[in-house]
Every structure is written in C-alpha cells, then in structure tokens.
Scaffold this active site. Structure first.
Site, PDB file in Angstrom:
ATOM      1  N   TYR A  58       0.979  -1.160   0.003  1.00 17.95           N
ATOM      2  CA  TYR A  58      -0.069  -0.135   0.055  1.00 17.95           C
ATOM      3  C   TYR A  58       0.778   1.378   0.066  1.00 17.95           C
ATOM      4  O   TYR A  58       2.095   1.293   0.474  1.00 17.95           O
ATOM      5  CB  TYR A  58      -1.054  -0.126   1.177  1.00 17.95           C
ATOM      6  N   GLU A  65      -3.881   7.551  -3.719  1.00 23.41           N
ATOM      7  CA  GLU A  65      -3.649   6.178  -2.985  1.00 23.41           C
ATOM      8  C   GLU A  65      -3.564   5.073  -4.175  1.00 23.41           C
ATOM      9  O   GLU A  65      -3.897   5.286  -5.183  1.00 23.41           O
ATOM     10  CB  GLU A  65      -4.892   5.810  -2.144  1.00 23.41           C
TER      11      GLU A  65
END
Ligand code: GDP
Ligand code: MN
Length: 379
Positions: free
Chosen positions: A101, A189
């Site tokens: 991530y 993101e």
C-alpha cells in the site's frame, strides 16, 4: 470530488508512474474488443466511487476476450455499496508477486501531507490501521521541501528489502506527491502497489480524491466529475451554490454558516434526534437560495421535520423569511417547519412570518427540541 480509477490511473501514468495499460468501456461488446486488442488475459474492474470492489465481486479475471465479455455482462449494472456500475476498466491481468500500500493524505493533526506505506497491501487500509498498526509506516512531508529522495527511500525500504525495487518505489512515492499537488488532491492512493514476477513495481489500483475548493482553478480536473455517481440532492445543491451533505436522519437543517450548521447538528443529536443533512445556505441569503434549499430538502422522503436556524449578520432575517414564504407557496409540502431566527432585521422577519401564518422564535434550544419532537411524532 472522487475520481474514477481509470481517470486516476491516467493521471498517474502521465506523471511517469508505471501503470498497466487499460481502457474503459460501458458495454460487454466494447470489453471484448479491448480484451482482443490487449491480446492476453485481462482483469475487468467495476468503476464506482468505492473501495472493496474486489470483495464485492466487481473485479474479475478473464482468460480470453469471450470470457471478458461474459464477465463484463455480470459486472455492468451490478450494485456495489448502493452504486450502480456503468463503466468497467479492462486491463491486462498482472502477474502479482506481492501487494503493498502507498498513499498520501492531508493530515489534520500534523497539518501536513502524510505519506503512508504498508507491506500489507491489497486489503482495506483502515483494517490494517485497526488490527496491525505496526505494519504502517508514516512520514509527514514538510511542504517547503517536498518529499526528499532519502525520505522516499526510507519509506520504500519498509516495503522492499531489495534496493532495486526500493528505488522504483521511492521514485513512485515522489511522483505521487507531485500528483497530489498538481491535482489539488486531499488523498492519492495506490492499493495495491504490486511487484511483478519479473521484478517491476506497478500501480494496480489508483484512487484520487480532489479537494472541492481546488476545482475552480483546475477546470481540467473539474471536467472529470461523474455526475451519475453523485446523490441527486448533492448535485442539485452544488448547482444552486449551496453547501449540502445528505445524512441519514429525519430532521432537515437549514442554517446559515458552516459553524452554526455544525452546532445545530450537534444540538439535534443532543436532544435525541438525527439530522437529515448538513446545509449551509451561505452568508448573503437571497430568498431564492431558501427556495432552492427547501426544494432539495423536501425531495428527501426521510425528512419528517424542517428546522431553520438563522443567525442574521450579513444574512438578513427578512430575506430568509421571504424565502420561506415563497418556497412554501411554490412547493406545497406538508412537513412541519420550526423557525429560529435572530439578528439583522429580526423584527421585520417575525412580521412577515406571522402575517403568513408561521411561528418563529429566537431560542435555539427550544427550536431544536421542537423539531426533534415533531420528527419523532411523524415517525
Ligand atoms: P478494490 O478492491 O476496489 O480496492 O480494487 P483493486 O483494484 O485494489 O483490486 C482488488 C484486488 O484484486 C487486488 O488487491 C488484487 O489482488 C486483485 N487484482 C486486481 N487486478 C488484478 C490483476 O491484474 N491480476 C491479478 N492476479 N489480480 C488482480
Ligand atoms: Mn484497491
């Protein structure tokens, strides 16, 4: 404003971040054609403004164009968290070696953009934060200097022990910060940021949330808005220049000023009610704004009572009163209205309202209690 994955991917790619090819489609036949052009196994991904599409069945692999077409037939039109899928992204299926991530958010407590990385990628990051916080690594960016190479590298090494891949990830993080600045985003993101079997590092998913206040000076970003994904009431409010957020309760709030609107919602909850919305009709409320506001509020079937809370400074109470009178004549709804107004031209406002059969008071607590009680009676 949320961007779709395919739009965010395009922005990332333009900024030099490795993103697999791909194209967007709105029919199974188009999906088949794109899969044929890509020429190998593909992934078909629902384009809706929510995460967790994978878990909901909105991300599917297909080995050939025919399967891609049939998979697309199932994904298009499906509902994910209440949103209908109108478009899908078709991309070559990646050979995933690992998922991590990477994201940057505007963080209120440090008052800076904060980079977050985690080797536990692919899953909901909120879940990682809650269950295994030790797997999250953060760095607050000093906006005077940006994300410096050694800082990016420090984070990247938390993801990948190998220096080759860490260098690639560090480069991606620095580019991601540039994307955040150039799009006016409050969040960018990549989840998952993957490593491929041949050692590459790629963004497999992309999310960008743009700060609405940045849109005026970025028409090219504003043009990416997908109105079909917005609640109808929020779209109408935006077009009428009202600040409106739909909530789940039944006491509609019509307030001037964001601070007073927040205080009003707090008080509704304090007296046991649930606000149906946040609504700021703004500082200089001409009567038309009140008409627009009431028309949006009354279109919500959950609403059981309407509470006006106006503190007249620049806003003139008589303007609001005239708006209420005009709107109730035009819109013909039967919901109870509780009106609290005080301040500039309060006396004139009271006269207008009384002459038209409305009651109004100046006490905020009393008004909120009444509005909550009326909603409860109707429920
Ligand atoms: P989200 O669930 O809405 O965040 O959608 P993602 O784009 O992150 O996809 C969810 C998951 O599907 C990823 O974490 C991957 O495990 C998987 N996935 C997505 N694209 C591919 C692909 O091209 N190949 C493979 N093997 N898996 C994929
Ligand atoms: Mn994802």
């Amino acid at each position: 404003m949320n961007l779709h994955e395919y739009q965010a991917r395009h922005i990332l790619k333009t900024a030099g971040i490795p993103v697999p090819d791909g194209d967007v489609a709105s029919s199974p036949a188009e999906v088949e054609a794109i899969a044929r052009r890509l020429g190998k196994g593909v992934v078909v991904k629902a384009q809706v403004h929510t995460g967790g599409r994978g878990k909901a069945g909105g991300v599917k692999l297909a080995k050939d164009p025919a399967e891609a077409q049939s998979v697309a037939g199932r994904i298009l039109g499906m509902q994910i968290k209440g949103l209908t899928v109108h478009k899908v992204l078709v991309a070559p299926a990646a050979d995933i070696a690992s998922e991590s991530y990477a994201g940057i958010i505007v963080d209120r407590s440090s008052q800076r953009p904060v980079v977050m990385v985690s080797p536990a990628g692919g899953v909901d990051i909120e879940e990682v934060v809650a269950k295994t916080p030790e797997k999250i690594f953060r760095h607050a960016i000093d906006p005077r200097f940006g994300l410096l190479p050694h800082q990016a590298m420090g984070l990247a090494l938390k993801l990948y022990p190998g220096v080759e891949q860490a260098r690639k990830a560090a480069d991606i993080l620095q580019r991601l910060y540039q994307v955040m600045l150039s799009t006016g985003a409050s969040l960018v993101e990549i989840n998952p940021l993957i490593t491929t079997l041949d050692g590459g590092v790629e963004a497999l998913d992309a999310k960008i949330v743009v700060d609405d206040n940045e849109l005026d000076r970025r028409p090219e970003i504003a043009a990416l808005r997908d109105a079909s994904d917005e609640a109808d009431s929020e779209r109408r409010a935006r077009e009428a220049n009202l600040t409106f957020i739909k909530l789940e309760g039944d006491v509609a709030c019509c307030v001037n000023g964001a601070g007073l609107a927040m205080a009003t919602m707090d008080l509704v909850k304090f007296y046991g009610g649930q606000p149906a919305n946040f609504l700021d009709i703004g500082g200089s409320s001409n009567p038309q704004k009140v008409v627009d506001a009431l028309s949006i509020i009354t279109a919500d079937p959950n609403v059981k009572s309407i509470l006006f809370n106006i503190f007249g400074g620049i806003t003139r109470c008589d303007d609001v009163a005239n708006g209420i009178v005009t709107a109730t004549k035009q819109l013909k709804f039967s919901l109870p209205i509780v009106i609290r107004l005080t301040g500039t031209n309060e006396k004139e406002a009271m006269e207008i309202l009384t002459a038209n059969g409305f009651n109004a008071g100046t006490d905020m607590d009393e008004a909120v209690k009444q509005a909550v009680a009326l909603a409860k009676q109707a429920a």
